[in-house]
Design a protein around this motif. Structure first.
Motif, PDB file in Angstrom:
ATOM      1  N   ALA A  61     -48.993 -30.417 -13.758  1.00 36.36           N
ATOM      2  CA  ALA A  61     -49.480 -30.152 -12.288  1.00 36.36           C
ATOM      3  C   ALA A  61     -49.195 -31.491 -11.770  1.00 36.36           C
ATOM      4  CB  ALA A  61     -50.841 -29.814 -12.473  1.00 36.36           C
ATOM      5  N   ALA A  62     -49.180 -32.488 -12.373  1.00 39.77           N
ATOM      6  CA  ALA A  62     -48.696 -33.755 -11.617  1.00 39.77           C
ATOM      7  C   ALA A  62     -46.908 -33.519 -11.602  1.00 39.77           C
ATOM      8  CB  ALA A  62     -48.981 -34.824 -12.519  1.00 39.77           C
ATOM      9  N   ILE A  63     -45.899 -33.158 -12.210  1.00 44.50           N
ATOM     10  CA  ILE A  63     -44.754 -32.603 -11.921  1.00 44.50           C
ATOM     11  C   ILE A  63     -44.566 -31.846 -10.811  1.00 44.50           C
ATOM     12  CG2 ILE A  63     -42.684 -32.358 -13.156  1.00 44.50           C
ATOM     13  CD1 ILE A  63     -43.734 -35.020 -13.714  1.00 44.50           C
ATOM     14  N   LEU A  64     -45.761 -30.812 -10.793  1.00 45.71           N
ATOM     15  CA  LEU A  64     -45.129 -29.767  -9.945  1.00 45.71           C
ATOM     16  C   LEU A  64     -45.614 -30.107  -8.389  1.00 45.71           C
ATOM     17  CD1 LEU A  64     -45.994 -26.318 -11.617  1.00 45.71           C
ATOM     18  CD2 LEU A  64     -43.335 -26.887 -11.372  1.00 45.71           C
ATOM     19  N   SER A  65     -46.597 -31.454  -8.533  1.00 43.87           N
ATOM     20  CA  SER A  65     -47.319 -31.627  -7.780  1.00 43.87           C
ATOM     21  C   SER A  65     -46.196 -32.219  -7.156  1.00 43.87           C
ATOM     22  CB  SER A  65     -48.678 -32.177  -7.922  1.00 43.87           C
ATOM     23  OG  SER A  65     -49.404 -32.897  -6.382  1.00 43.87           O
ATOM     24  N   THR A  66     -45.503 -33.735  -7.643  1.00 44.53           N
ATOM     25  CA  THR A  66     -44.656 -33.863  -6.771  1.00 44.53           C
ATOM     26  C   THR A  66     -43.279 -33.693  -6.533  1.00 44.53           C
ATOM     27  OG1 THR A  66     -45.241 -35.569  -8.815  1.00 44.53           O
ATOM     28  CG2 THR A  66     -43.268 -36.343  -7.892  1.00 44.53           C
ATOM     29  N   VAL A  67     -43.022 -32.595  -6.940  1.00 40.82           N
ATOM     30  CA  VAL A  67     -41.752 -32.049  -6.476  1.00 40.82           C
ATOM     31  C   VAL A  67     -42.064 -31.614  -5.376  1.00 40.82           C
ATOM     32  CG1 VAL A  67     -40.126 -29.588  -6.438  1.00 40.82           C
ATOM     33  CG2 VAL A  67     -41.256 -31.133  -9.069  1.00 40.82           C
ATOM     34  N   GLN A  68     -43.216 -30.946  -4.844  1.00 40.27           N
ATOM     35  CA  GLN A  68     -43.851 -30.444  -3.527  1.00 40.27           C
ATOM     36  C   GLN A  68     -43.744 -31.270  -2.329  1.00 40.27           C
ATOM     37  OE1 GLN A  68     -47.896 -28.433  -4.440  1.00 40.27           O
ATOM     38  NE2 GLN A  68     -46.812 -26.260  -4.433  1.00 40.27           N
ATOM     39  N   GLU A  69     -44.175 -32.701  -3.210  1.00 34.94           N
ATOM     40  CA  GLU A  69     -44.403 -33.930  -1.907  1.00 34.94           C
ATOM     41  C   GLU A  69     -43.415 -34.367  -1.536  1.00 34.94           C
ATOM     42  OE1 GLU A  69     -46.687 -37.227  -3.818  1.00 34.94           O
ATOM     43  OE2 GLU A  69     -47.654 -35.620  -5.237  1.00 34.94           O
ATOM     44  N   PHE A  70     -41.591 -34.281  -1.862  1.00 36.60           N
ATOM     45  CA  PHE A  70     -40.658 -34.195  -1.855  1.00 36.60           C
ATOM     46  C   PHE A  70     -40.359 -33.963  -0.009  1.00 36.60           C
ATOM     47  CE2 PHE A  70     -38.913 -34.850  -6.397  1.00 36.60           C
ATOM     48  CZ  PHE A  70     -39.314 -36.199  -5.644  1.00 36.60           C
ATOM     49  N   GLU A  71     -41.069 -32.292  -0.184  1.00 37.23           N
ATOM     50  CA  GLU A  71     -40.741 -31.581   0.908  1.00 37.23           C
ATOM     51  C   GLU A  71     -41.120 -32.660   2.196  1.00 37.23           C
ATOM     52  OE1 GLU A  71     -42.245 -27.957   0.917  1.00 37.23           O
ATOM     53  OE2 GLU A  71     -40.824 -27.389  -0.871  1.00 37.23           O
ATOM     54  N   ASN A  72     -42.735 -33.021   1.918  1.00 40.81           N
ATOM     55  CA  ASN A  72     -42.840 -34.133   3.387  1.00 40.81           C
ATOM     56  C   ASN A  72     -42.737 -35.229   3.473  1.00 40.81           C
ATOM     57  OD1 ASN A  72     -44.049 -31.478   4.089  1.00 40.81           O
ATOM     58  ND2 ASN A  72     -45.460 -31.611   2.924  1.00 40.81           N
ATOM     59  N   ASP A  73     -42.682 -35.824   1.968  1.00 45.23           N
ATOM     60  CA  ASP A  73     -42.199 -37.310   2.429  1.00 45.23           C
ATOM     61  C   ASP A  73     -40.794 -37.294   1.306  1.00 45.23           C
ATOM     62  OD1 ASP A  73     -42.161 -39.849   1.422  1.00 45.23           O
ATOM     63  OD2 ASP A  73     -44.321 -39.825   0.350  1.00 45.23           O
ATOM     64  N   PRO A  74     -40.061 -38.181   2.601  1.00 47.83           N
ATOM     65  CA  PRO A  74     -38.945 -37.930   2.313  1.00 47.83           C
ATOM     66  C   PRO A  74     -38.317 -39.301   1.451  1.00 47.83           C
ATOM     67  CG  PRO A  74     -39.270 -38.739   4.494  1.00 47.83           C
ATOM     68  CD  PRO A  74     -40.397 -37.926   4.355  1.00 47.83           C
ATOM     69  N   VAL A  75     -39.498 -39.968   1.710  1.00 50.18           N
ATOM     70  CA  VAL A  75     -39.740 -41.857   1.045  1.00 50.18           C
ATOM     71  C   VAL A  75     -39.730 -41.640  -0.054  1.00 50.18           C
ATOM     72  CG1 VAL A  75     -40.265 -44.176   0.926  1.00 50.18           C
ATOM     73  CG2 VAL A  75     -40.073 -42.977   3.326  1.00 50.18           C
ATOM     74  N   LEU A  76     -40.310 -40.949  -0.561  1.00 51.02           N
ATOM     75  CA  LEU A  76     -40.509 -40.621  -2.320  1.00 51.02           C
ATOM     76  C   LEU A  76     -39.394 -39.991  -2.822  1.00 51.02           C
ATOM     77  CD1 LEU A  76     -42.578 -40.927  -4.153  1.00 51.02           C
ATOM     78  CD2 LEU A  76     -43.441 -38.463  -3.864  1.00 51.02           C
ATOM     79  N   PHE A  77     -38.685 -39.097  -1.437  1.00 53.30           N
ATOM     80  CA  PHE A  77     -37.621 -38.339  -3.010  1.00 53.30           C
ATOM     81  C   PHE A  77     -36.331 -39.628  -2.507  1.00 53.30           C
ATOM     82  CE2 PHE A  77     -33.894 -35.461  -1.930  1.00 53.30           C
ATOM     83  CZ  PHE A  77     -33.595 -34.864  -3.343  1.00 53.30           C
ATOM     84  N   LYS A  78     -36.033 -40.166  -1.378  1.00 46.96           N
ATOM     85  CA  LYS A  78     -35.128 -40.819  -1.809  1.00 46.96           C
ATOM     86  C   LYS A  78     -35.377 -42.006  -2.992  1.00 46.96           C
ATOM     87  CE  LYS A  78     -32.879 -44.891   1.401  1.00 46.96           C
ATOM     88  NZ  LYS A  78     -33.249 -45.205   3.107  1.00 46.96           N
ATOM     89  N   THR A  79     -36.987 -42.364  -2.815  1.00 52.45           N
ATOM     90  CA  THR A  79     -36.381 -43.253  -4.264  1.00 52.45           C
ATOM     91  C   THR A  79     -36.318 -42.830  -5.775  1.00 52.45           C
ATOM     92  OG1 THR A  79     -38.447 -44.283  -3.304  1.00 52.45           O
ATOM     93  CG2 THR A  79     -38.237 -44.475  -5.897  1.00 52.45           C
ATOM     94  N   PHE A  80     -36.804 -41.426  -5.791  1.00 50.12           N
ATOM     95  CA  PHE A  80     -36.141 -40.362  -7.087  1.00 50.12           C
ATOM     96  C   PHE A  80     -34.712 -40.034  -7.062  1.00 50.12           C
ATOM     97  CE2 PHE A  80     -34.958 -35.506  -7.716  1.00 50.12           C
ATOM     98  CZ  PHE A  80     -35.534 -35.770  -9.068  1.00 50.12           C
ATOM     99  N   TYR A  81     -34.196 -39.486  -5.407  1.00 49.08           N
ATOM    100  CA  TYR A  81     -32.790 -39.218  -5.623  1.00 49.08           C
ATOM    101  C   TYR A  81     -32.132 -41.085  -6.329  1.00 49.08           C
ATOM    102  CZ  TYR A  81     -28.066 -38.666  -3.887  1.00 49.08           C
ATOM    103  OH  TYR A  81     -26.817 -38.041  -3.069  1.00 49.08           O
ATOM    104  N   ARG A  82     -32.591 -42.073  -5.687  1.00 48.26           N
ATOM    105  CA  ARG A  82     -31.487 -43.005  -6.070  1.00 48.26           C
ATOM    106  C   ARG A  82     -31.008 -43.743  -7.467  1.00 48.26           C
ATOM    107  NH1 ARG A  82     -31.188 -47.940  -1.658  1.00 48.26           N
ATOM    108  NH2 ARG A  82     -30.629 -46.465   0.191  1.00 48.26           N
ATOM    109  N   LYS A  83     -33.190 -42.822  -8.206  1.00 46.28           N
ATOM    110  CA  LYS A  83     -33.021 -42.925 -10.107  1.00 46.28           C
ATOM    111  C   LYS A  83     -31.774 -42.521 -10.216  1.00 46.28           C
ATOM    112  CE  LYS A  83     -34.576 -45.450 -12.742  1.00 46.28           C
ATOM    113  NZ  LYS A  83     -34.004 -46.529 -13.525  1.00 46.28           N
TER     114      LYS A  83
END
Length: 203
Positions: free
Chosen positions: A84-106
């Protein structure tokens, strides 16, 4: 929240117990087993997010310290909660570009071989569609790499990071791109190629 002992027992289910160097770690085989338990497809984004949230040290490799701190940060105590936590994070990416950017860089660090500064274009082609979904800029860029595989062998960190910014800035007709802007030089060739490449016929 799971207790330390519970987290350790859970970790051992996937740990590489054949190691003789004392390293307490989940290796690719155990990571794949964990993804199977979570019902995650290895060719989709969730396994990479899982690796990131559990502080993976390299591709498909997690040490116990990262496992423990990641689980505690997510307040996870069992496989259902982890999924549930991982799926929730994936959904968060859609509304949180800063979070996605951190992931993308990693992701770049996960793909980059030790002692190297770049990732192979081949790995970029394989992973970019997984982590960026249906972004048309990334889709075209992957095709550009494939079409120029004889000349483009690696992607630098600057190119990788700048590509995300380009995906936000570039208009569909490419008209707002200028060679005078401070983009990596590779993007000049990419945009020229994209302008001169006919769209694929609809199937």
């Amino acid at each position: 929240m799971a207790k330390g002992g519970d987290l350790q027992a859970w970790f051992i289910e996937y740990q590489d117990l054949d190691r003789t160097d004392g390293r307490v770690v989940i290796m690719p085989e155990g990571f794949e087993k964990l993804c199977d338990a979570l019902e995650f497809n290895l060719e989709e984004i969730e396994p990479m997010v899982l690796l990131w949230k559990l502080n993976g040290v390299e591709l498909a490799t997690i040490e116990f310290e990262g496992w423990e701190s990641g689980m505690r940060a997510m307040n996870v105590k069992d496989i259902k909660g982890l999924k549930a936590a991982i799926l929730s994070t994936v959904q968060e990416f859609e509304n949180d570009p800063v979070l996605f950017k951190t992931f993308y860089r990693k992701v770049f660090d996960y793909l980059r071989p030790e002692q190297q500064r770049s990732v192979s274009a081949e790995d970029a082609v394989a992973v970019l569609p997984v982590v960026t979904g249906n972004s048309w800029v990334f889709e075209k860029f992957v095709k550009y790499l494939q079409a120029n595989s004889d000349s483009i062998k690696v992607i630098s960190r600057d190119q990788w990071q700048s590509l995300l910014e380009l995906s936000k800035a570039l208009s569909p007709d490419l008209s707002n791109y200028s060679n005078e802007d401070a983009w990596p030089a590779m993007f000049d060739g990419f945009v020229d190629w994209a302008k001169n490449t006919k769209p694929e016929a609809a199937k």
